[in-house]
Design an enzyme around this catalytic site. Structure first.
Site, mmCIF file in Angstrom:
data_model
loop_
_atom_site.group_PDB
_atom_site.id
_atom_site.type_symbol
_atom_site.label_atom_id
_atom_site.label_comp_id
_atom_site.label_asym_id
_atom_site.label_seq_id
_atom_site.Cartn_x
_atom_site.Cartn_y
_atom_site.Cartn_z
ATOM 1 N N LYS A 172 2.097 4.346 -10.738
ATOM 2 C CA LYS A 172 1.073 3.953 -9.737
ATOM 3 C C LYS A 172 0.431 5.405 -9.041
ATOM 4 O O LYS A 172 -0.726 5.213 -8.782
ATOM 5 C CB LYS A 172 1.466 2.942 -8.703
ATOM 6 C CG LYS A 172 1.808 1.619 -9.326
ATOM 7 C CD LYS A 172 2.306 0.644 -8.145
ATOM 8 C CE LYS A 172 2.534 -0.487 -8.908
ATOM 9 N NZ LYS A 172 2.671 -1.872 -7.750
ATOM 10 N N ASP A 221 -2.490 -4.451 -4.596
ATOM 11 C CA ASP A 221 -1.170 -4.752 -3.848
ATOM 12 C C ASP A 221 -1.029 -5.414 -2.673
ATOM 13 O O ASP A 221 -0.704 -6.393 -2.161
ATOM 14 C CB ASP A 221 0.121 -3.860 -4.119
ATOM 15 C CG ASP A 221 0.511 -3.452 -5.691
ATOM 16 O OD1 ASP A 221 0.506 -4.466 -6.313
ATOM 17 O OD2 ASP A 221 0.960 -2.673 -6.011
#
Ligand code: ATR
Length: 281
Positions: free
Chosen positions: A66, A102
């Site tokens: 990420k 997220d």
């Protein structure tokens, strides 16, 4: 031509995203397919270059890529850049642009429960990657405070110093957070403690929890961690990690297709993948 979507991670076999997104593509009659690719760190650059060269319409990025993906993209939106992590990439006219859904996914899940961050005193337990995405997102929502409790106090302090949105946080040890627990309206557990197979563990003593509080755990395996179990017994409202997972996926799907999908359908799909359990806490 069929559009290609993907998720890159290592490992990737456990990912529930391919089945969840392919179900949505078929439900909304979009001619697209979503595939998982196991890519190690050494191959990440080539994988991203390849996806761009073949005109993939978008992809997700998961552990451990990420952060490392950021320099490989053509651009990154402000929230993802401040968090330093991208989980969703959109091919915008040949340019790969990174986003983080997220944190916003957690927030949307919270709002779906009739809760919010605005005007709340919040405790985030943990200071890793997941805590960072949630903390930076909630910090923008005008909370009264967002304190961070972590085993390693210095890591919690670093996270607070890194946050560009507001200045209303204290770093706490887990013991001190436990003592002051009644102060918090919203408590969010972001560590891996209590995740299967170590289901008996929990990060914080909940003796001082107020039954007015809402307690979230971003873990969804098991659906009710020991932490959530104890919070429920104490009379608090609880929420497990299914919502964050489903809403991060819904926000990614919306970025790719312009459609905000049916989250109840997604939740059922994910619960089925987890073993047919219906309990969502
Ligand atoms: P992620 O990116 O998934 O959030 P991470 O970056 O590895 O995961 O962060 C894990 C978090 O869980 C950290 O806050 C870590 O605390 P430290 O900063 O002290 O390492 C916390 N954590 C993991 N195992 C723990 C344990 N056994 N007891 C207390 N905290 C733990």
């Amino acid at each position: 031509m069929k559009k290609l979507f993907a998720v890159l991670g290592d490992p990737i076999g456990h990912s529930m995203s391919p089945i969840m997104h392919n179900d949505l593509f078929s439900f909304y009659q979009i001619d697209a397919h979503y595939l998982p690719f196991q890519v190690n760190g050494a191959n990440l650059h080539d994988a991203v270059k390849g996806l761009k060269a073949i005109g993939a319409a978008g992809f997700n990025v998961t552990v451990p890529h990420k952060s490392k993906i950021i320099p490989l993209l053509d651009g990154v939106d402000e929230l993802a850049a401040s968090i330093g992590a991208v989980n969703t990439v959109v091919n915008e006219g040949g340019k790969l642009i990174g986003y983080n859904t997220d944190g916003p996914g957690f927030l949307k899940g919270l709002q779906a429960y009739g809760s919010s961050a605005a005007g709340q005193k919040i405790l985030v337990v943990g200071a890793g990657g997941a805590a960072r995405a949630i903390y930076f997102t909630l910090a923008k929502e005008n909370p009264i405070a967002v304190d961070i409790a972590n085993r390693t106090l210095a890591t919690a302090s670093e996270l607070i110093n890194d946050c560009p949105y507001g200045n209303f946080s204290k770093a706490l040890t887990l013991d001190v957070a436990g003592i002051n627990l009644a102060e918090y309206d919203l408590i969010i557990q972001t560590t891996t403690i209590g995740m299967s197979p170590n289901t008996a563990e929990q990060p914080l003593n909940l003796n001082n929890l107020s039954q007015q509080s809402m307690v979230c755990d971003i873990i969804y395996n098991p659906l009710e961690t020991q932490f959530l179990h104890d919070a429920r017994i104490k009379g608090a409202r609880i929420q497990n990690g299914i919502d964050m997972f489903v809403y991060q996926g819904a926000l990614a799907f919306e970025k790719w297709t312009g459609i905000f999908p049916d989250v109840e359908r997604m939740r059922e799909n994910v619960l089925q993948q987890l073993g047919g359990k219906k309990k969502t806490c």
